[in-house]
Design a protein around this motif. Structure first.
Motif, PDB file in Angstrom:
ATOM      1  N   ILE A 245      -2.299   5.460  18.275  1.00  0.00           N
ATOM      2  CA  ILE A 245      -1.833   6.637  17.516  1.00  0.00           C
ATOM      3  C   ILE A 245      -0.953   6.212  16.347  1.00  0.00           C
ATOM      4  N   GLU A 246      -0.077   5.245  16.596  1.00  0.00           N
ATOM      5  CA  GLU A 246       0.795   4.749  15.532  1.00  0.00           C
ATOM      6  C   GLU A 246      -0.015   4.121  14.405  1.00  0.00           C
ATOM      7  N   ASN A 247      -1.051   3.387  14.758  1.00  0.00           N
ATOM      8  CA  ASN A 247      -1.900   2.785  13.733  1.00  0.00           C
ATOM      9  C   ASN A 247      -2.642   3.845  12.929  1.00  0.00           C
ATOM     10  N   GLU A 248      -3.131   4.881  13.628  1.00  0.00           N
ATOM     11  CA  GLU A 248      -3.827   5.958  12.925  1.00  0.00           C
ATOM     12  C   GLU A 248      -2.886   6.703  11.972  1.00  0.00           C
ATOM     13  N   ARG A 249      -1.650   6.924  12.398  1.00  0.00           N
ATOM     14  CA  ARG A 249      -0.693   7.607  11.527  1.00  0.00           C
ATOM     15  C   ARG A 249      -0.404   6.779  10.277  1.00  0.00           C
ATOM     16  N   GLU A 250      -0.221   5.461  10.474  1.00  0.00           N
ATOM     17  CA  GLU A 250       0.041   4.607   9.328  1.00  0.00           C
ATOM     18  C   GLU A 250      -1.155   4.588   8.378  1.00  0.00           C
ATOM     19  N   LEU A 251      -2.379   4.568   8.928  1.00  0.00           N
ATOM     20  CA  LEU A 251      -3.561   4.590   8.081  1.00  0.00           C
ATOM     21  C   LEU A 251      -3.666   5.907   7.311  1.00  0.00           C
ATOM     22  N   ALA A 252      -3.326   7.000   7.980  1.00  0.00           N
ATOM     23  CA  ALA A 252      -3.369   8.308   7.290  1.00  0.00           C
ATOM     24  C   ALA A 252      -2.380   8.361   6.137  1.00  0.00           C
ATOM     25  N   GLU A 253      -1.200   7.825   6.337  1.00  0.00           N
ATOM     26  CA  GLU A 253      -0.212   7.800   5.267  1.00  0.00           C
ATOM     27  C   GLU A 253      -0.692   6.948   4.100  1.00  0.00           C
ATOM     28  N   LEU A 254      -1.332   5.828   4.415  1.00  0.00           N
ATOM     29  CA  LEU A 254      -1.830   4.973   3.350  1.00  0.00           C
ATOM     30  C   LEU A 254      -2.950   5.646   2.564  1.00  0.00           C
ATOM     31  N   ARG A 255      -3.764   6.489   3.253  1.00  0.00           N
ATOM     32  CA  ARG A 255      -4.837   7.185   2.540  1.00  0.00           C
ATOM     33  C   ARG A 255      -4.270   8.187   1.534  1.00  0.00           C
ATOM     34  N   TYR A 256      -3.317   8.971   1.955  1.00  0.00           N
ATOM     35  CA  TYR A 256      -2.768  10.017   1.092  1.00  0.00           C
ATOM     36  C   TYR A 256      -1.792   9.452   0.063  1.00  0.00           C
ATOM     37  N   PHE A 257      -1.116   8.373   0.345  1.00  0.00           N
ATOM     38  CA  PHE A 257      -0.147   7.780  -0.565  1.00  0.00           C
ATOM     39  C   PHE A 257      -0.414   6.286  -0.674  1.00  0.00           C
ATOM     40  N   PRO A 258      -1.410   5.943  -1.559  1.00  0.00           N
ATOM     41  CA  PRO A 258      -1.721   4.514  -1.709  1.00  0.00           C
ATOM     42  C   PRO A 258      -0.533   3.782  -2.286  1.00  0.00           C
ATOM     43  N   PRO A 259      -0.458   2.488  -2.169  1.00  0.00           N
ATOM     44  CA  PRO A 259       0.663   1.695  -2.678  1.00  0.00           C
ATOM     45  C   PRO A 259       0.807   1.791  -4.187  1.00  0.00           C
ATOM     46  N   ALA A 260      -0.334   2.000  -4.976  1.00  0.00           N
ATOM     47  CA  ALA A 260      -0.241   2.071  -6.441  1.00  0.00           C
ATOM     48  C   ALA A 260       0.564   3.270  -6.903  1.00  0.00           C
ATOM     49  N   TYR A 261       0.567   4.349  -6.115  1.00  0.00           N
ATOM     50  CA  TYR A 261       1.273   5.563  -6.487  1.00  0.00           C
ATOM     51  C   TYR A 261       2.573   5.712  -5.733  1.00  0.00           C
ATOM     52  N   GLU A 262       3.062   4.658  -5.234  1.00  0.00           N
ATOM     53  CA  GLU A 262       4.302   4.741  -4.454  1.00  0.00           C
ATOM     54  C   GLU A 262       5.484   5.196  -5.300  1.00  0.00           C
ATOM     55  N   PRO A 263       5.678   4.730  -6.586  1.00  0.00           N
ATOM     56  CA  PRO A 263       6.810   5.245  -7.373  1.00  0.00           C
ATOM     57  C   PRO A 263       6.697   6.736  -7.622  1.00  0.00           C
ATOM     58  N   VAL A 264       5.478   7.216  -7.875  1.00  0.00           N
ATOM     59  CA  VAL A 264       5.285   8.653  -8.090  1.00  0.00           C
ATOM     60  C   VAL A 264       5.650   9.416  -6.839  1.00  0.00           C
ATOM     61  N   TRP A 265       5.207   8.895  -5.768  1.00  0.00           N
ATOM     62  CA  TRP A 265       5.490   9.588  -4.475  1.00  0.00           C
ATOM     63  C   TRP A 265       6.984   9.634  -4.220  1.00  0.00           C
ATOM     64  N   GLN A 266       7.670   8.520  -4.525  1.00  0.00           N
ATOM     65  CA  GLN A 266       9.114   8.510  -4.342  1.00  0.00           C
ATOM     66  C   GLN A 266       9.794   9.511  -5.268  1.00  0.00           C
ATOM     67  N   ALA A 267       9.282   9.644  -6.505  1.00  0.00           N
ATOM     68  CA  ALA A 267       9.877  10.600  -7.446  1.00  0.00           C
ATOM     69  C   ALA A 267       9.702  12.036  -6.970  1.00  0.00           C
ATOM     70  N   ILE A 268       8.490  12.296  -6.463  1.00  0.00           N
ATOM     71  CA  ILE A 268       8.232  13.649  -5.951  1.00  0.00           C
ATOM     72  C   ILE A 268       9.116  13.942  -4.766  1.00  0.00           C
ATOM     73  N   ALA A 269       9.253  12.945  -3.943  1.00  0.00           N
ATOM     74  CA  ALA A 269      10.088  13.127  -2.746  1.00  0.00           C
ATOM     75  C   ALA A 269      11.538  13.344  -3.154  1.00  0.00           C
ATOM     76  N   PHE A 270      12.031  12.653  -4.238  1.00  0.00           N
ATOM     77  CA  PHE A 270      13.408  12.794  -4.675  1.00  0.00           C
ATOM     78  C   PHE A 270      13.636  14.168  -5.301  1.00  0.00           C
ATOM     79  N   ARG A 271      12.611  14.639  -6.076  1.00  0.00           N
ATOM     80  CA  ARG A 271      12.727  15.951  -6.690  1.00  0.00           C
ATOM     81  C   ARG A 271      12.784  17.044  -5.644  1.00  0.00           C
ATOM     82  N   ASP A 272      11.904  16.937  -4.637  1.00  0.00           N
ATOM     83  CA  ASP A 272      11.923  17.956  -3.584  1.00  0.00           C
ATOM     84  C   ASP A 272      13.223  17.957  -2.854  1.00  0.00           C
ATOM     85  N   TRP A 273      13.837  16.847  -2.771  1.00  0.00           N
ATOM     86  CA  TRP A 273      15.105  16.756  -2.029  1.00  0.00           C
ATOM     87  C   TRP A 273      16.247  17.390  -2.836  1.00  0.00           C
TER      88      TRP A 273
END
Length: 273
Positions: A245-273
């Protein structure tokens, strides 16, 4: 010229070290009898009420016209016993054992016992002692239960030893105190090797309680082992499932938030916060 006399008392299996070899030297009335050091001898002469020579390994001059002698092995003797007994529960039991004895007072023994068998001088004595031993064992076993006979042989040994010593050794000693010195023999050891129940059905019934108890213990041990194995298998399966289950969760996160878009994802997460 020296010559060798006939062998006196060849030993049967288990009764002694071997035959007694007596050497007779000289000729006619000027003979000498040479007795081995491990044999008893008594030398008598016509007209004499007491022996001329008696003891262990005693050699002497011998006149065949007036003298006679008897040679007996001095080694320890072993008697094998097979006593067919009836216990107090009217069940047949075979008791096997052995008795070892020696001659302690030959001056008494040669007067009371028959050593005249030229082939085996101990044969008749062994037969008599064997009959005494079997009678003592049968008397003792008749007062005991079959379980007592099989589990504790010490009472039989004590009774047999007491009976044989009373017959063989008597109540006196070698000091000539006037008391009964028995047969001049000494009982060295008495042992019971085993007791066997004659009835195979009874033997099986006696073993059933113990076998059932051991079977129950073995079955409980098997159940305990199965429980431990089942618990460990369940724990291992749960650990494997959690890891999946832990492996599947990590894979799901990688699908929706690939490493190339990690700064964007962090920015979105910071804005929402």
């Amino acid at each position: 010229m020296a010559k060798r006399a006939d062998r006196v008392g060849p030993a049967v299996q288990g009764s002694g070290p071997g035959p007694v070899e007596v050497r007779v030297t000289g000729f006619w009335r000027w003979r000498t009898v040479l007795v081995p050091p491990n044999a008893f001898v008594v030398h008598t002469r016509r007209g004499r009420s007491e022996p001329l020579h008696i003891g262990l390994g005693v050699s002497f001059r011998f006149n065949p016209a007036t003298d006679a002698y008897l040679v007996v092995p001095g080694a320890m003797q072993t008697i094998l016993i097979n006593a067919y007994c009836i216990c107090s529960e009217l069940q047949g039991v075979l008791v096997q054992g052995y008795v070892q004895w020696i001659i302690e007072d030959f001056a008494t023994a040669y007067r009371k016992l028959d050593f005249s068998d030229g082939e085996d001088p101990m044969r008749l004595v062994n037969i008599q002692l064997r009959e005494q031993a079997e009678a003592a064992i049968k008397d003792k076993v008749s007062t005991m239960g079959v379980r007592d006979v099989l589990s504790d042989k010490q009472p039989i040994i004590e009774e047999l030893t007491a009976r044989l010593r009373a017959v063989a050794e008597g109540s006196g000693d070698a000091a000539g105190d006037g008391r009964d010195r028995g047969l001049g023999l000494g009982i060295v050891t008495v042992q019971i090797k085993e007791a066997v129940v004659s009835s195979s059905t009874l033997w099986e019934n006696l073993q059933k309680p113990y076998r059932s108890e051991q079977s129950q213990i073995a079955h409980l041990a098997e159940l305990t082992t199965q429980e431990v194995i089942s618990a460990r298998e369940t724990e291992a399966s749960r650990t494997a499932e959690e890891r999946r289950i832990e492996n599947e969760r990590e894979l799901a996160e990688l699908r929706y938030f690939p490493p190339a878009y990690e700064p964007v994802w962090q920015a979105i997460a910071f804005r929402d916060w």
